[in-house]
Write a protein that holds these residues in place. Structure first.
Motif, PDB file in Angstrom:
ATOM      1  N   PHE A  23      35.610  15.819 -33.477  1.00 33.53           N
ATOM      2  CA  PHE A  23      36.209  16.489 -34.543  1.00 33.53           C
ATOM      3  C   PHE A  23      35.175  16.753 -35.500  1.00 33.53           C
ATOM      4  O   PHE A  23      34.155  16.368 -35.781  1.00 33.53           O
ATOM      5  CB  PHE A  23      37.478  15.773 -35.234  1.00 33.53           C
ATOM      6  N   ARG A  24      35.487  17.801 -36.331  1.00 35.86           N
ATOM      7  CA  ARG A  24      34.745  18.530 -37.339  1.00 35.86           C
ATOM      8  C   ARG A  24      34.542  17.393 -38.217  1.00 35.86           C
ATOM      9  O   ARG A  24      35.320  16.777 -38.912  1.00 35.86           O
ATOM     10  CB  ARG A  24      35.172  19.792 -37.926  1.00 35.86           C
ATOM     11  N   GLY A  25      33.128  17.051 -38.741  1.00 35.03           N
ATOM     12  CA  GLY A  25      32.822  16.107 -39.869  1.00 35.03           C
ATOM     13  C   GLY A  25      32.545  15.014 -39.146  1.00 35.03           C
ATOM     14  O   GLY A  25      32.475  13.776 -39.818  1.00 35.03           O
ATOM     15  N   ARG A  26      32.678  14.850 -37.892  1.00 34.63           N
ATOM     16  CA  ARG A  26      32.677  13.332 -37.481  1.00 34.63           C
ATOM     17  C   ARG A  26      31.371  12.641 -37.599  1.00 34.63           C
ATOM     18  O   ARG A  26      31.257  11.704 -37.925  1.00 34.63           O
ATOM     19  CB  ARG A  26      32.826  13.351 -35.827  1.00 34.63           C
ATOM     20  N   LYS A  27      30.079  13.567 -37.621  1.00 32.99           N
ATOM     21  CA  LYS A  27      28.935  13.040 -37.933  1.00 32.99           C
ATOM     22  C   LYS A  27      28.847  13.001 -39.260  1.00 32.99           C
ATOM     23  O   LYS A  27      28.309  11.884 -39.870  1.00 32.99           O
ATOM     24  CB  LYS A  27      27.872  14.131 -37.639  1.00 32.99           C
ATOM     25  N   ILE A  28      29.209  13.577 -40.204  1.00 32.72           N
ATOM     26  CA  ILE A  28      29.268  13.559 -41.529  1.00 32.72           C
ATOM     27  C   ILE A  28      29.922  11.843 -41.847  1.00 32.72           C
ATOM     28  O   ILE A  28      29.597  11.127 -42.638  1.00 32.72           O
ATOM     29  CB  ILE A  28      30.022  14.434 -42.381  1.00 32.72           C
ATOM     30  N   PHE A  29      31.149  11.955 -41.415  1.00 40.13           N
ATOM     31  CA  PHE A  29      32.006  10.515 -41.647  1.00 40.13           C
ATOM     32  C   PHE A  29      31.043   9.398 -41.139  1.00 40.13           C
ATOM     33  O   PHE A  29      30.903   8.376 -41.916  1.00 40.13           O
ATOM     34  CB  PHE A  29      33.092  10.683 -40.557  1.00 40.13           C
ATOM     35  N   LEU A  30      30.563   9.238 -39.966  1.00 39.89           N
ATOM     36  CA  LEU A  30      29.508   8.394 -39.495  1.00 39.89           C
ATOM     37  C   LEU A  30      28.480   8.159 -40.522  1.00 39.89           C
ATOM     38  O   LEU A  30      28.218   6.967 -40.657  1.00 39.89           O
ATOM     39  CB  LEU A  30      29.134   8.515 -38.305  1.00 39.89           C
ATOM     40  N   LEU A  31      27.992   9.097 -41.110  1.00 39.21           N
ATOM     41  CA  LEU A  31      26.734   9.016 -41.930  1.00 39.21           C
ATOM     42  C   LEU A  31      27.340   8.461 -43.109  1.00 39.21           C
ATOM     43  O   LEU A  31      26.610   7.582 -43.733  1.00 39.21           O
ATOM     44  CB  LEU A  31      26.377  10.523 -42.194  1.00 39.21           C
ATOM     45  N   LEU A  32      28.413   8.809 -43.753  1.00 40.15           N
ATOM     46  CA  LEU A  32      28.909   8.289 -44.914  1.00 40.15           C
ATOM     47  C   LEU A  32      29.222   6.829 -44.824  1.00 40.15           C
ATOM     48  O   LEU A  32      28.700   5.948 -45.640  1.00 40.15           O
ATOM     49  CB  LEU A  32      30.300   8.818 -45.035  1.00 40.15           C
ATOM     50  N   VAL A  33      29.692   6.531 -43.457  1.00 37.77           N
ATOM     51  CA  VAL A  33      29.837   4.968 -43.445  1.00 37.77           C
ATOM     52  C   VAL A  33      28.288   4.438 -43.391  1.00 37.77           C
ATOM     53  O   VAL A  33      28.274   3.142 -43.922  1.00 37.77           O
ATOM     54  CB  VAL A  33      30.668   4.797 -42.036  1.00 37.77           C
TER      55      VAL A  33
END
Lengths: 427, 315, 292
Positions: C117-127
């Motif tokens: 999904f869009r933002g998957r990478k950003i999500f994982l980065l945030l984590v």
């Protein structure tokens, strides 16, 4: 097996839910009372280490008695471990969660930020007149009283009688040279593992330092109130310590990392020959069955006529939630003879009100504190009423001890610079 | 679970998630909302508990806060300037890097050996594995205080032990000076990092199919050759996870140093984290500035490592 | 445990058989080394127990053993502090945070592992970034926040904060774990009409149990031993966690070493018991192949 995992999880859940019924409830610090409220928040330091000597029961009792005597008032007591209280209070102030009354080690930094009530505003003349004179004076910043003394202690020279006998020392040292000499003997005869305990670790560097510097006519400030941390006398003091105690191995190898607690505990275990100590050592040494003697702190050429006195303080915050009158009521209620004697007796402190002090000295139980009481009227204090002192003291605690191992001049010069900056910042 | 031993987490790096993420195909009900219902709680919790204080932290680093805790208004970049003018900062940063690199490197090496050892079959393996857990189960703070106690010059039993073993002539003040305090603190840091790391690597070892060893043996490869050419490469994902987690934890490690030396004498045994904490005693703003710098450093450190190890090469 | 594993019906996982491990003397050497290491790992804690049992008068003796063991120290320590209350708080906080982490991290990890999904990478980065921030650096902000919310001294505050700082690891490990489970199994279930959430719970979760257990243990232990936030966010002794309660044995003039360590030992025991229950599953999960 899967079931077992789930069962464990479920058990944790049940435990959690079951316990939540008796879990702590929210503090509700959001500030529902308007200014002028009748709920007084008291934050105080814990001087004890266990239920037997914790400070909390004392404050709880005072609070309960006060509530009973003053219908409609409520007192919230929060007692914080001595090692954490300064940091916690700082966090509280930074977050706007200001207590009404605080009892801790220093007050002047809060005056610099205009946080405190004047003593006259929150203490009736009758109560404040009872405060011991020297301390009442030390509670004044530029002539106005903000700090209310709570308890005091003086420092004196302790020595282990048995160790002295083993080493063949007959005369209790009165000068530095005699201290060094006695230390040498203690070491040669293996009478004490640590001949002289010199705790210059972060805990109380500023205290031990001052006791030595005073012996050489030095100190933190001159008569004009200017910082003199790197004065020639002070530098010379540390040179002497290095050459005569540290380098010959007559004290802890690294004084800058040795805390007062270690020194006290070692003295109470009979491992230390001599040291400068606090009244609490009496109880510890007695428990450790160490035969000890007390004397005036040795100076370079003669013993100190006025020793170091340390006072702890109470203060009232303007931004607290309780009204000024409520605070005043509580302080007047707390500063009674009985309360102060009770608190001081728990830790071998000295009370700082005239009647409590007299009452305590009259009690034969306190005969051992005689020397400490006698030294109190002439004792010298840290510059506690200088609004920059708290920063300076914190800096000394951090690096001051290194003057006993590194080049004293460099270490003290650096501290002097920081002190001057701090003095400038509060002006 | 006993029927099938699923591949360990180590097999797939966290960063690259699933082996075969598939595009969202069927859209119905909840699915229409996309990822939100699934990941929103995580994001909310992070925003609420982590990001909020982080914003406060950054804001604080530009404020002039007195020693009593009172906000005296904006300080601009003064606090950063003051921080970079601290005479001890250089040494602190160098030691932070040494501390992190030494502790992480030794932790990884020793854990590799431990994982290999505890992967063998021998009597009492379970119990010895339990023992391995101890430093993890006990609080790091308590372990550090325990070591401080054991190393005490006048009361510490380790001094007695080392005297009896003939290592030293008399009791030493190990934590009193930086030259001996650093090695001891590093040893404690490694000690408490071993259980987690070893377990991660053990998990990694389990994912290596036995057939591979079988084949290697038939080829006549020696034990060491097998280890180098088969075990190590296949252990890479678990190894990387171990390194990244340890890098972050060791860099940020606070209780060990604080409990054992408080970063002293002076700042001689301070890492940047401890330095930050000590600054708080005199200047909250400067301490916040140090935290911001600290965070930048750990990000850089982790990024460098990820780059060097080509973390994403299979992505 | 070897017997327990052997008694299990069948273990069809990949059989790991390091070469030549039937050689007897070698096994002996390995066992001796392993037992030696185990002793080394336990030694510091043994010394803590010995210190806990020392009579006060022998606390500063540099001896291996005291002349007598003062078992009453363990009783005294309960009387001298609020340990019981603190233990309860810690249990509640650790249990609560662990549950919260699982509730929140599992769906997120599942979705991230299964979907692009869009933002998957950003999500994982945030984590990942969360993992890099330590509460120690954020104490003032945390205090301010929870003061403003009126949530100081609350167990809930400690549960939420501990959960948040442990999310990163849980999301990581669960994402990786679930990613390694073939998606075909759930798809089969979904063809049969089960919702995606249902498939996650019924099909994937059981398979991902070892990962879940690992995340659970990690969170539980970290929370159990957390100190800095407990110290800052609670001030009332009755609502303080165990680690903070233990800290109170360090006083202004003395440290009660024997009580300090007695309480510390008490604090370790529940974690060890948890391990007795759960770690066995982890180990058996990890070693299913090799102990045939």
């Amino acid at each position: 097996m899967r079931n077992r995992v789930i069962a464990t999880g479920a058990a944790t859940l049940v435990m959690a839910l079951g316990l939540s019924a008796c879990g702590g409830d929210g503090d509700g610090g959001g500030g529902d009372d308007a200014k002028g409220g009748k709920t007084i928040k008291v934050v105080a330091a814990d001087y004890g280490t266990s239920a037997a000597d914790a400070s909390k029961p004392f404050w709880d009792k005072v609070a309960k008695d006060f509530e009973a005597a003053n219908k409609g008032y409520k007192v919230e007591v929060q007692v914080i471990n001595w090692t954490d209280i300064d940091k916690t209070v700082k966090t509280m102030i930074a977050s706007g969660n200001v207590p009404d009354i605080l009892q801790t080690g220093g007050y002047a930094d809060k005056v610099a930020d205009d946080l405190l009530y004047k003593v006259d505003d929150v203490m009736s003349p009758k109560t404040s007149a009872n405060l011991s004179k020297g301390f009442a004076e030390a509670g004044k910043v530029k002539g106005t009283a903000y700090g209310m003394p709570w308890v005091a202690s003086t420092r004196t020279f302790f020595y282990n009688k048995k160790a002295f006998a083993t080493a063949g020392i007959t005369k209790v040292p009165t000068t530095w040279a005699e201290v060094a000499d006695a230390a040498k003997k203690l070491k040669e005869k293996k009478a004490a593992e640590i001949p002289y305990a010199l705790p210059l670790g972060p805990e109380e560097t500023q205290g031990e330092t001052l006791m030595w510097e005073m012996g050489n006519g030095g100190g933190y400030k001159d008569d004009a109130g200017k910082y003199t941390i790197n004065s020639p006398q002070n530098v010379e003091t540390f040179k002497w310590l290095q050459d005569n105690l540290v380098k010959p191995g007559l004290t802890y190898p690294n004084p800058a990392s040795t805390d007062r607690k270690t020194a006290f505990a070692d003295f109470a275990a009979g491992k230390v020959g001599m040291m400068n100590g606090h009244p609490s050592v009496i109880k510890m040494a007695e428990e450790g069955k160490v035969e000890f003697g007390m004397a005036k702190i040795p100076g370079k050429t003669a013993p100190l006529e006025s020793t170091l006195g340390v006072g702890d303080w109470t203060m009232a915050f303007q931004d607290g939630k309780a009204g000024k009158d409520a605070v005043k009521k509580f302080l007047d209620f707390t500063y009674t003879k009985d309360n102060l004697v009770k608190f001081a007796s728990m830790y071998n402190f000295m009370p700082v009100t005239t009647d409590a002090s007299e009452a305590m000295q009259a009690d034969p139980k306190n005969a051992k504190l005689k020397d400490f009481f006698a030294a109190l009227p002439t004792a010298k204090f840290y510059p506690v009423n200088d609004t920059s002192w708290d920063v300076v003291s914190a800096e000394i605690k951090k690096t001051g001890g290194k003057a006993a191992s590194d080049d004293p001049k460099t270490v003290l010069d650096d501290l002097q610079k920081k002190a001057e900056e701090a003095a400038k910042a509060v002006k | 679970m006993s029927l099938k031993a699923p591949p360990s987490p180590a097999e797939t790096g966290g960063g690259r998630g699933g082996r075969a993420p598939r595009p969202v195909s069927r859209r119905s009900g909840l699915a229409r909302l996309g990822p939100l219902p699934w990941i929103a709680p995580v994001i909310l919790l992070i925003l609420f508990v982590v990001v909020w204080p982080v914003v406060e932290l950054v804001r604080t680093s530009f404020l002039n806060i007195s020693i009593s805790g009172k906000n005296r208004g904006s300080a601009g970049t003064d606090k950063y300037k003051k921080l970079f003018e601290e005479t001890d900062l250089g040494a602190v940063l160098i030691w932070t890097v040494i501390w992190t690199v030494v502790v992480v490197a030794l932790t990884m090496l020793i854990s590799l050996a431990l994982a290999q050892l505890f992967n063998q079959k021998f009597p009492g393996r379970t119990i010895t594995r339990w023992a391995l857990i101890a430093p993890w189960a006990a609080s790091v703070l308590m372990t550090a205080i325990g070591f401080k106690w054991m190393l005490n010059q006048t009361a510490g039993v380790l001094n007695t032990l080392m005297m009896d073993l003939g290592f030293i002539d008399g009791p030493q003040d190990w934590l009193g000076k930086s030259s001996t305090a650093w090695p001891w603190m590093m040893a404690v840091a490694i000690f408490v990092s071993l259980p987690f790391t070893t377990y991660t690597l053990l998990a990694g070892l389990q994912t290596i199919p036995g057939e591979v060893y079988e084949a290697s043996r038939i080829d006549g490869a020696g034990t060491w050759q097998t280890y180098r050419h088969i075990t190590l490469p296949m252990l890479r994902p678990a190894f990387l996870i171990g390194v990244v987690i340890n890098l972050i934890n060791v860099f940020n490690s606070f209780p060990i140093i604080w409990a054992m030396t408080q970063g002293g004498p002076g700042y001689d045994t301070s890492t940047s984290m401890v330095f930050m904490y000590k600054l708080k005693e005199t200047d909250i703003g400067e301490s916040a500035a140090m935290s911001v710098v600290n965070f930048a450093l750990v990000v850089v450190l982790v990024l460098i490592f990820l780059k060097v190890s080509r973390w994403n090469e299979e992505d | 445990m070897a017997t327990a594993a052997a008694a299990r019906p069948k273990t069809t996982g990949p059989s790991v058989k390091p070469p030549k491990r039937t050689f007897r003397p070698r096994t002996l050497v390995i066992a001796v080394v392993a037992w030696g290491l185990a002793a080394l790992f336990l030694a510091p804690y043994l010394e803590m127990i010995i210190t806990a049992l020392r009579p006060k008068s022998e606390l500063r003796d540099r001896t291996y053993l005291p002349s007598s063991f003062e078992w009453s120290n363990f009783i005294e320590v309960w009387k001298q502090s609020e340990l019981g209350q603190n233990l309860q708080v810690t249990l509640l906080v650790a249990g609560g945070a662990t549950l919260l982490v699982l509730l929140v991290a599992l769906p997120a990890a599942y979705y991230t592992a299964r979907m692009k999904f869009r933002g998957r990478k950003i999500f994982l980065l945030l984590v990942l970034v969360t993992q890099m921030f330590q509460p120690t650096a954020l104490l003032i902000g945390l205090y301010r926040e929870f003061y403003q919310l009126g949530m100081l001294n609350s167990v809930w505050t400690l549960i939420i904060t501990n959960a948040a700082f442990n999310l990163a690891f849980a999301v990581w490990i669960l994402t990786a774990y679930i990613g390694s489970i073939p998606a075909e199994l759930e798809e089969a279930a979904m063809v049969d009409g089960t919702s995606r959430f249902g498939a996650m719970i019924k099909v994937t979760l059981p398979l991902a149990l070892p990962g879940v257990v690992t995340a659970l243990i990690f969170t539980f232990i970290t929370t159990w031993n957390e100190f800095a936030m407990g110290l800052t966010l609670t001030t009332d002794p009755a609502s303080q966690p165990l680690t903070v309660g233990i800290n109170n044995f360090i006083g202004a003039y003395t440290v009660q070493w024997n009580y300090l360590f007695a309480a510390s030992v008490v604090a370790i025991v529940p974690v060890i018991i948890l391990f007795a229950f759960i770690e066995r599953h982890v180990v058996s999960g990890l070693t299913a192949g090799s102990v045939k």
